[in-house]
Design a protein around this motif. Structure first.
Motif, PDB file in Angstrom:
ATOM      1  N   LYS A  80       0.817  -1.214   0.000  1.00 51.52           N
ATOM      2  CA  LYS A  80       0.000   0.000   0.000  1.00 51.52           C
ATOM      3  C   LYS A  80       0.854   1.269   0.000  1.00 51.52           C
ATOM      4  N   ILE A  81       2.183   1.118  -0.055  1.00 53.10           N
ATOM      5  CA  ILE A  81       3.075   2.279  -0.044  1.00 53.10           C
ATOM      6  C   ILE A  81       3.001   3.008  -1.383  1.00 53.10           C
ATOM      7  N   ASP A  82       2.816   4.328  -1.325  1.00 51.41           N
ATOM      8  CA  ASP A  82       2.792   5.152  -2.532  1.00 51.41           C
ATOM      9  C   ASP A  82       4.141   5.802  -2.806  1.00 51.41           C
ATOM     10  N   LYS A  83       4.897   6.090  -1.744  1.00 48.49           N
ATOM     11  CA  LYS A  83       6.156   6.813  -1.914  1.00 48.49           C
ATOM     12  C   LYS A  83       7.097   6.480  -0.764  1.00 48.49           C
ATOM     13  N   ILE A  84       8.389   6.312  -1.082  1.00 49.66           N
ATOM     14  CA  ILE A  84       9.405   6.064  -0.060  1.00 49.66           C
ATOM     15  C   ILE A  84      10.392   7.223  -0.079  1.00 49.66           C
ATOM     16  N   GLY A  85      10.445   7.973   1.007  1.00 51.58           N
ATOM     17  CA  GLY A  85      11.392   9.073   1.137  1.00 51.58           C
ATOM     18  C   GLY A  85      12.529   8.709   2.069  1.00 51.58           C
ATOM     19  N   ARG A  86      13.381   9.667   2.347  1.00 56.79           N
ATOM     20  CA  ARG A  86      14.522   9.404   3.230  1.00 56.79           C
ATOM     21  C   ARG A  86      14.091   9.258   4.676  1.00 56.79           C
ATOM     22  N   GLN A  87      13.090  10.036   5.081  1.00 58.68           N
ATOM     23  CA  GLN A  87      12.677  10.041   6.481  1.00 58.68           C
ATOM     24  C   GLN A  87      11.199   9.732   6.674  1.00 58.68           C
ATOM     25  N   GLU A  88      10.514   9.440   5.589  1.00 59.40           N
ATOM     26  CA  GLU A  88       9.095   9.148   5.718  1.00 59.40           C
ATOM     27  C   GLU A  88       8.601   8.311   4.545  1.00 59.40           C
ATOM     28  N   LEU A  89       7.459   7.668   4.788  1.00 64.17           N
ATOM     29  CA  LEU A  89       6.753   6.915   3.751  1.00 64.17           C
ATOM     30  C   LEU A  89       5.380   7.555   3.569  1.00 64.17           C
ATOM     31  N   THR A  90       4.810   7.352   2.396  1.00 66.54           N
ATOM     32  CA  THR A  90       3.450   7.831   2.166  1.00 66.54           C
ATOM     33  C   THR A  90       2.553   6.645   1.854  1.00 66.54           C
ATOM     34  N   VAL A  91       1.479   6.524   2.621  1.00 64.22           N
ATOM     35  CA  VAL A  91       0.493   5.460   2.419  1.00 64.22           C
ATOM     36  C   VAL A  91      -0.885   6.109   2.372  1.00 64.22           C
ATOM     37  N   ALA A  92      -1.546   5.982   1.231  1.00 64.76           N
ATOM     38  CA  ALA A  92      -2.893   6.541   1.053  1.00 64.76           C
ATOM     39  C   ALA A  92      -2.952   8.011   1.459  1.00 64.76           C
ATOM     40  N   GLY A  93      -1.925   8.771   1.076  1.00 65.96           N
ATOM     41  CA  GLY A  93      -1.887  10.196   1.364  1.00 65.96           C
ATOM     42  C   GLY A  93      -1.405  10.557   2.752  1.00 65.96           C
ATOM     43  N   LYS A  94      -1.162   9.553   3.597  1.00 62.70           N
ATOM     44  CA  LYS A  94      -0.706   9.784   4.958  1.00 62.70           C
ATOM     45  C   LYS A  94       0.817   9.714   5.014  1.00 62.70           C
ATOM     46  N   SER A  95       1.444  10.743   5.558  1.00 66.47           N
ATOM     47  CA  SER A  95       2.897  10.750   5.739  1.00 66.47           C
ATOM     48  C   SER A  95       3.238  10.021   7.032  1.00 66.47           C
ATOM     49  N   ILE A  96       4.018   8.955   6.922  1.00 68.56           N
ATOM     50  CA  ILE A  96       4.370   8.123   8.078  1.00 68.56           C
ATOM     51  C   ILE A  96       5.875   8.211   8.322  1.00 68.56           C
ATOM     52  N   PRO A  97       6.288   8.643   9.502  1.00 66.09           N
ATOM     53  CA  PRO A  97       7.721   8.815   9.763  1.00 66.09           C
ATOM     54  C   PRO A  97       8.454   7.480   9.834  1.00 66.09           C
ATOM     55  N   ILE A  98       9.722   7.506   9.434  1.00 61.38           N
ATOM     56  CA  ILE A  98      10.591   6.338   9.576  1.00 61.38           C
ATOM     57  C   ILE A  98      11.412   6.537  10.843  1.00 61.38           C
ATOM     58  N   GLY A  99      11.291   5.631  11.796  1.00 63.02           N
ATOM     59  CA  GLY A  99      12.013   5.752  13.052  1.00 63.02           C
ATOM     60  C   GLY A  99      13.516   5.650  12.842  1.00 63.02           C
ATOM     61  N   ALA A 100      14.268   6.305  13.731  1.00 61.36           N
ATOM     62  CA  ALA A 100      15.727   6.347  13.601  1.00 61.36           C
ATOM     63  C   ALA A 100      16.352   4.965  13.609  1.00 61.36           C
ATOM     64  N   SER A 101      15.723   4.015  14.289  1.00 63.07           N
ATOM     65  CA  SER A 101      16.298   2.666  14.400  1.00 63.07           C
ATOM     66  C   SER A 101      15.649   1.671  13.446  1.00 63.07           C
ATOM     67  N   TYR A 102      14.914   2.176  12.427  1.00 61.97           N
ATOM     68  CA  TYR A 102      14.187   1.290  11.527  1.00 61.97           C
ATOM     69  C   TYR A 102      14.685   1.355  10.082  1.00 61.97           C
ATOM     70  N   ASP A 103      15.933   1.760   9.899  1.00 62.61           N
ATOM     71  CA  ASP A 103      16.494   1.804   8.544  1.00 62.61           C
ATOM     72  C   ASP A 103      16.492   0.420   7.891  1.00 62.61           C
ATOM     73  N   GLU A 104      16.730  -0.607   8.709  1.00 62.62           N
ATOM     74  CA  GLU A 104      16.745  -1.963   8.178  1.00 62.62           C
ATOM     75  C   GLU A 104      15.366  -2.354   7.647  1.00 62.62           C
ATOM     76  N   SER A 105      14.323  -1.840   8.289  1.00 58.65           N
ATOM     77  CA  SER A 105      12.965  -2.117   7.825  1.00 58.65           C
ATOM     78  C   SER A 105      12.731  -1.531   6.437  1.00 58.65           C
ATOM     79  N   VAL A 106      13.246  -0.333   6.224  1.00 59.33           N
ATOM     80  CA  VAL A 106      13.084   0.293   4.913  1.00 59.33           C
ATOM     81  C   VAL A 106      13.856  -0.489   3.856  1.00 59.33           C
ATOM     82  N   ALA A 107      15.044  -0.975   4.227  1.00 55.57           N
ATOM     83  CA  ALA A 107      15.811  -1.808   3.298  1.00 55.57           C
ATOM     84  C   ALA A 107      15.033  -3.071   2.950  1.00 55.57           C
TER      85      ALA A 107
END
Length: 231
Positions: free
Chosen positions: A195-222
């Motif tokens: 359901k992800i629309d966009k992946i940024g450096r510090q946030e994700l966008t899902v259905a128009g909602k900006s969701i922050p990426i936690g400092a310790s969750y870089d591995e999750s984004v990978a």
């Protein structure tokens, strides 16, 4: 069915006991042991196991804080000499709590509980969940989940057409949702990968909602990028 596991304890003798017991449990595959909790945390960023044997009182970081630091939390069996930590341990949804010194029979019982939990989890990974909402339980299709937001012991399920509030922890939910479809990207957010629309450096966008990426969750984004690349 096999359980993969690691053990963390600052006392080498305690790890010796776990290794000896683990060798007697046919379905348990103990991958590694660590006296340094930070080395174990780093190892877990690139390796996945079913189960973590974890001491609570350690010199540099407590077992409780180790669990809280993990973006992907395995099943936990706490191993400690201090019974006073039992309540806090079970508040983190631990499978069991082994009070040192524990015999093989008690160790085996804890392992069997973990194995049963894995079997139930594997068999209850269908395309839906039943969520407890107040006095009722509502059926929710996994494909309808956009993301989940945590607030204490409550979770808000943001679906395609509605929201549901359910009393449970993020750790409990992670054990139910298929890890190849849902990833935790912040201590307060778990998202549906597809359901992800966009992946940024510090946030994700899902259905128009900006969701922050936690400092310790870089591995999750990978992990998210790798899963998307596989599609």
């Amino acid at each position: 069915m096999t359980l993969t596991a690691i053990a963390i304890d600052d006392e080498p003798q305690a790890l010796d006991v776990i290794r000896l017991h683990a060798a007697r449990v046919s379905f348990l595959d103990l991958k590694a042991t660590f006296t340094d909790a930070f080395e174990a945390i780093a190892w877990l960023q690139s390796h996945k196991v079913d189960l973590l044997f974890l001491d609570i009182k350690m010199p540099d970081i407590s077992g409780i804080d180790v669990v809280k630091s993990l973006s992907r939390v395995p099943m936990i069996i706490f191993t400690t000499a201090y019974s006073t930590y039992a309540v806090e341990g079970f508040n983190l949804d631990a499978i069991d709590y082994l009070l040192k010194p524990f015999p093989l029979t008690r160790f085996l019982k804890a392992c069997n509980k973990a194995l049963e939990h894995k079997a139930v989890r594997n068999s209850t990974e269908p395309a839906f969940l039943f969520l407890k909402t107040g006095y009722d339980e509502e059926k929710v299709l996994l494909e309808d989940i956009l993301y989940i937001e945590a607030d204490g012991n409550y979770l808000t399920f943001v679906l395609k057409t509605r929201k549901l509030l359910s009393r449970q922890t993020m750790t409990e939910l992670q054990q139910l949702l298929p890890a190849d479809q849902f990833v935790r990207v912040h201590r307060s957010y778990l998202i549906a990968i597809h359901k992800i629309d966009k992946i940024g450096r510090q946030e994700l966008t899902v259905a128009g909602k900006s969701i922050p990426i936690g400092a310790s969750y870089d591995e999750s984004v990978a992990t998210i990028r790798a899963r998307i690349a596989q599609r």
